[in-house]
Write a protein that holds these residues in place. Structure first.
Motif, short mmCIF file in Angstrom:
data_model
loop_
_atom_site.label_atom_id
_atom_site.label_comp_id
_atom_site.label_asym_id
_atom_site.label_seq_id
_atom_site.Cartn_x
_atom_site.Cartn_y
_atom_site.Cartn_z
N GLY A 134 11.84 7.08 -4.12
CA GLY A 134 11.58 7.84 -5.34
C GLY A 134 10.59 7.21 -6.29
O GLY A 134 10.47 7.66 -7.44
N SER A 135 9.84 6.20 -5.84
CA SER A 135 8.83 5.57 -6.69
C SER A 135 7.49 6.28 -6.51
O SER A 135 7.04 6.48 -5.37
N TYR A 136 6.85 6.63 -7.61
CA TYR A 136 5.54 7.27 -7.56
C TYR A 136 4.51 6.27 -7.05
O TYR A 136 4.47 5.13 -7.50
N VAL A 137 3.67 6.68 -6.11
CA VAL A 137 2.73 5.76 -5.47
C VAL A 137 1.30 5.96 -5.95
O VAL A 137 0.35 5.44 -5.35
N GLY A 138 1.13 6.72 -7.03
CA GLY A 138 -0.19 6.83 -7.64
C GLY A 138 -1.12 7.84 -7.02
O GLY A 138 -2.32 7.82 -7.29
N ARG A 139 -0.59 8.75 -6.24
CA ARG A 139 -1.43 9.78 -5.63
C ARG A 139 -0.96 11.16 -6.11
O ARG A 139 0.22 11.50 -5.98
N GLY A 140 -1.90 11.93 -6.64
CA GLY A 140 -1.59 13.29 -7.06
C GLY A 140 -2.76 14.20 -6.74
O GLY A 140 -3.93 13.81 -6.88
N LEU A 141 -2.47 15.41 -6.28
CA LEU A 141 -3.49 16.39 -5.92
C LEU A 141 -3.13 17.73 -6.52
O LEU A 141 -1.97 18.00 -6.84
N ARG A 142 -4.14 18.62 -6.62
CA ARG A 142 -3.90 20.00 -7.03
C ARG A 142 -3.94 20.92 -5.81
O ARG A 142 -4.76 20.73 -4.92
N THR A 143 -3.05 21.89 -5.80
CA THR A 143 -3.04 22.83 -4.69
C THR A 143 -4.28 23.71 -4.74
O THR A 143 -4.80 24.04 -5.82
N ASP A 144 -4.75 24.12 -3.56
CA ASP A 144 -5.91 24.99 -3.48
C ASP A 144 -5.47 26.45 -3.56
O ASP A 144 -4.32 26.76 -3.88
N GLN A 145 -6.40 27.38 -3.25
CA GLN A 145 -6.07 28.80 -3.36
C GLN A 145 -5.00 29.23 -2.38
O GLN A 145 -4.40 30.31 -2.54
N ASN A 146 -4.74 28.41 -1.37
CA ASN A 146 -3.68 28.71 -0.41
C ASN A 146 -2.37 27.99 -0.76
O ASN A 146 -1.43 28.00 0.04
N GLY A 147 -2.34 27.36 -1.93
CA GLY A 147 -1.14 26.63 -2.34
C GLY A 147 -0.95 25.35 -1.57
O GLY A 147 0.18 24.85 -1.47
N GLU A 148 -2.03 24.76 -1.04
CA GLU A 148 -1.92 23.58 -0.17
C GLU A 148 -2.59 22.36 -0.79
O GLU A 148 -3.57 22.46 -1.53
N ALA A 149 -2.03 21.20 -0.46
CA ALA A 149 -2.62 19.90 -0.82
C ALA A 149 -2.42 18.98 0.38
O ALA A 149 -1.35 18.98 1.00
N VAL A 150 -3.45 18.21 0.73
CA VAL A 150 -3.41 17.37 1.93
C VAL A 150 -3.43 15.90 1.51
O VAL A 150 -4.36 15.45 0.82
N PHE A 151 -2.40 15.15 1.93
CA PHE A 151 -2.32 13.72 1.66
C PHE A 151 -2.59 12.96 2.95
O PHE A 151 -2.09 13.33 4.02
N HIS A 152 -3.38 11.88 2.85
CA HIS A 152 -3.71 11.01 3.98
C HIS A 152 -2.83 9.77 3.86
O HIS A 152 -3.04 8.93 2.97
N VAL A 153 -1.81 9.63 4.72
CA VAL A 153 -0.77 8.63 4.50
C VAL A 153 -0.48 7.85 5.78
O VAL A 153 -0.72 8.33 6.89
N TYR A 179 0.84 -1.19 0.00
CA TYR A 179 0.00 0.00 0.00
C TYR A 179 0.88 1.25 0.00
O TYR A 179 1.79 1.38 0.83
N LEU A 180 0.60 2.15 -0.95
CA LEU A 180 1.27 3.45 -1.06
C LEU A 180 2.80 3.33 -0.98
O LEU A 180 3.46 4.05 -0.25
N GLY A 181 3.32 2.36 -1.72
CA GLY A 181 4.76 2.26 -1.86
C GLY A 181 5.47 1.50 -0.76
O GLY A 181 6.71 1.45 -0.74
N TYR A 182 4.71 0.90 0.18
CA TYR A 182 5.34 0.18 1.29
C TYR A 182 4.64 -1.16 1.52
O TYR A 182 3.52 -1.39 1.04
#
Length: 423
Positions: free
Chosen positions: A165-184, A111-114
């Motif tokens: 350095g392996s991509y784990v398939g999760r990508g988000l766009r930053t909001d108006q505050n330049g933020e993105a939240v990942f649940h990991v 899961y998520l690269g681990y």
């Protein structure tokens, strides 16, 4: 040296000598299971059972109680870490099950690269095991840094990678505050922010809010033509390979357009009068204003419209087109000398003159190789005679129209011979 593979009923048949004693071993999922010893009879059926025991092993993968994890791949191993060839994917309840023989097993969720392992679990009958993978929100802030100032960068993609350095398939766009939240889960990760053709990495983090600082530079693009600033020119940002990066600005009254972009190498294109003018590759250093100059060249260009006798046409509308035949928004009317001037950049142009309901085109001209062109519109006198049954009709009004019925503004009265003449 005898072995066989059971059929769909779990049965395998051996031809063996009578009055000899044997026992049998079944190998299932890496474990060995033995029968009792039997003596082969020549008359009675020789049925032997091997009891492998076991049951259904139900695995629940969850963040915590009440928060199942769907779509996680789970693999079955023995206690020594050997993969047993069985795998499944958790359902909406976070469950996946395996029918196994009696033995001790270990489970791995990827899961998520681990890889997350369960405790060793002995299965004697139906058995349930829970694999908890605790999660936490991690807030990623992407900021552009120019000198002592920072500003959030919104609506760009941020990608999640594991520590290797392996991509784990999760990508988000930053909001108006330049933020993105990942649940990991509690593992080491890093993120990559992609902005205007550049890739910018964070350091590694484990359950820690993280900032990606992008060093910014300013490009001060000045567009000039014939040594003068060009106002209202669209300027576009490109990568050095020629990919448009989605940013365009318009020059002000000083011919300037300013871009704030990540440090790096770019090129710029100014679109003016239907032509495209490029800068070279521009290396933009962070924290400073980097001047970029684009010249459209050119200068004043004169079009003269006359007839075959070099008599000028005054008051004719003239339009400027690029070589591809697109109107570039420039037009003017000829003066009493049959001339009209245009301020043109370097490029290839064609001119259209509208006269008496028809369109007349010049040849293609090159600027600055040419600073003017003469268009000749050949004219001839056309006489119109108006007569009745009794002879020529004097004083009749005669009007000139185009072939589609549009009045062209010319009108004369017939003379004593009933005639009028138009050029």
């Amino acid at each position: 040296g005898r072995y066989g593979v059971t059929d769909e009923n779990g049965v395998v048949v051996f031809d063996l000598p009578v009055d000899c004693s044997f026992k049998f071993r079944a190998d299932i999922l890496g474990s060995h299971y033995f029968s009792d010893t039997i003596t082969v009879s020549g008359t009675a059926p020789n049925n032997v059972g091997v009891d492998a025991g076991g049951g259904r092993l139900l695995v629940t993968v969850q963040e915590e109680a009440g928060h199942p994890m769907e779509g996680v791949k789970v693999y079955l191993f023995n206690p020594f870490g050997s993969y047993l060839g069985r795998k499944g994917i958790t359902d909406s309840s976070g469950n996946v099950s395996f029918d196994v023989s009696g033995a001790t097993y270990r489970l791995r969720a990827d899961y998520l690269g681990y890889r997350f392992w369960s405790e060793d679990t002995e299965v004697v009958t139906d058995t349930a095991v829970t694999l908890n993978i605790a999660h936490q929100d991690v807030r990623i802030k992407v900021k552009g840094k120019y000198g002592d100032t920072t500003e959030p960068i919104e609506d760009i993609k941020v990608y999640l990678f594991n520590a290797s350095g392996s991509y784990v398939g999760r990508g988000l766009r930053t909001d108006q505050n330049g933020e993105a939240v990942f649940h990991v889960p509690q593992r080491a990760y890093k993120v990559r922010a992609d902005y205007l053709g550049g890739r910018f990495w964070s350091g590694e983090f484990t359950w820690e809010d993280t900032t990606v600082d992008i060093p910014m530079a300013e490009a001060d693009v000045t567009v000039t033509g014939a040594g003068l600033p060009r106002e209202g020119v669209k300027v576009y940002l490109f990568s050095t390979s020629g990919s448009y990066l989605g940013v365009g600005k318009e020059t002000d009254s000083e011919g300037k357009a300013r871009f704030r972009v990540p440090e790096g190498t770019y090129k710029f294109r100014a679109d003016y009068q239907g032509n495209r003018f490029w800068s070279g590759d521009q290396v933009l250093a962070a924290g400073q204003v980097n001047p970029v100059n684009i010249s459209t060249g050119g200068g004043s260009f004169t079009l003269r419209v006359e007839n075959a006798d070099a008599v000028p046409f005054a008051g004719l509308k003239c339009y400027v087109f690029n070589e591809a035949g697109s109107y570039i928004g420039l037009c003017g009317s000829t003066n009493n000398d049959g001339q009209v001037s245009f301020d043109l950049s370097d490029g290839s142009y064609e001119f259209r003159v509208d006269y008496l309901g028809h369109r007349f085109w010049s040849d293609t001209v090159e600027v600055p190789a040419s600073s003017g062109v003469v268009m000749t519109i050949d004219e001839r006198q056309v006489s119109v005679t108006v007569s009745t049954a009794s002879g020529p009709y004097e004083g009749a009004k005669v009007y000139l129209f185009s072939e589609n019925g549009s009045y062209l503004g010319k009108c004369q009265a017939t003379d004593s011979s009933g005639q009028v003449s138009f050029s």
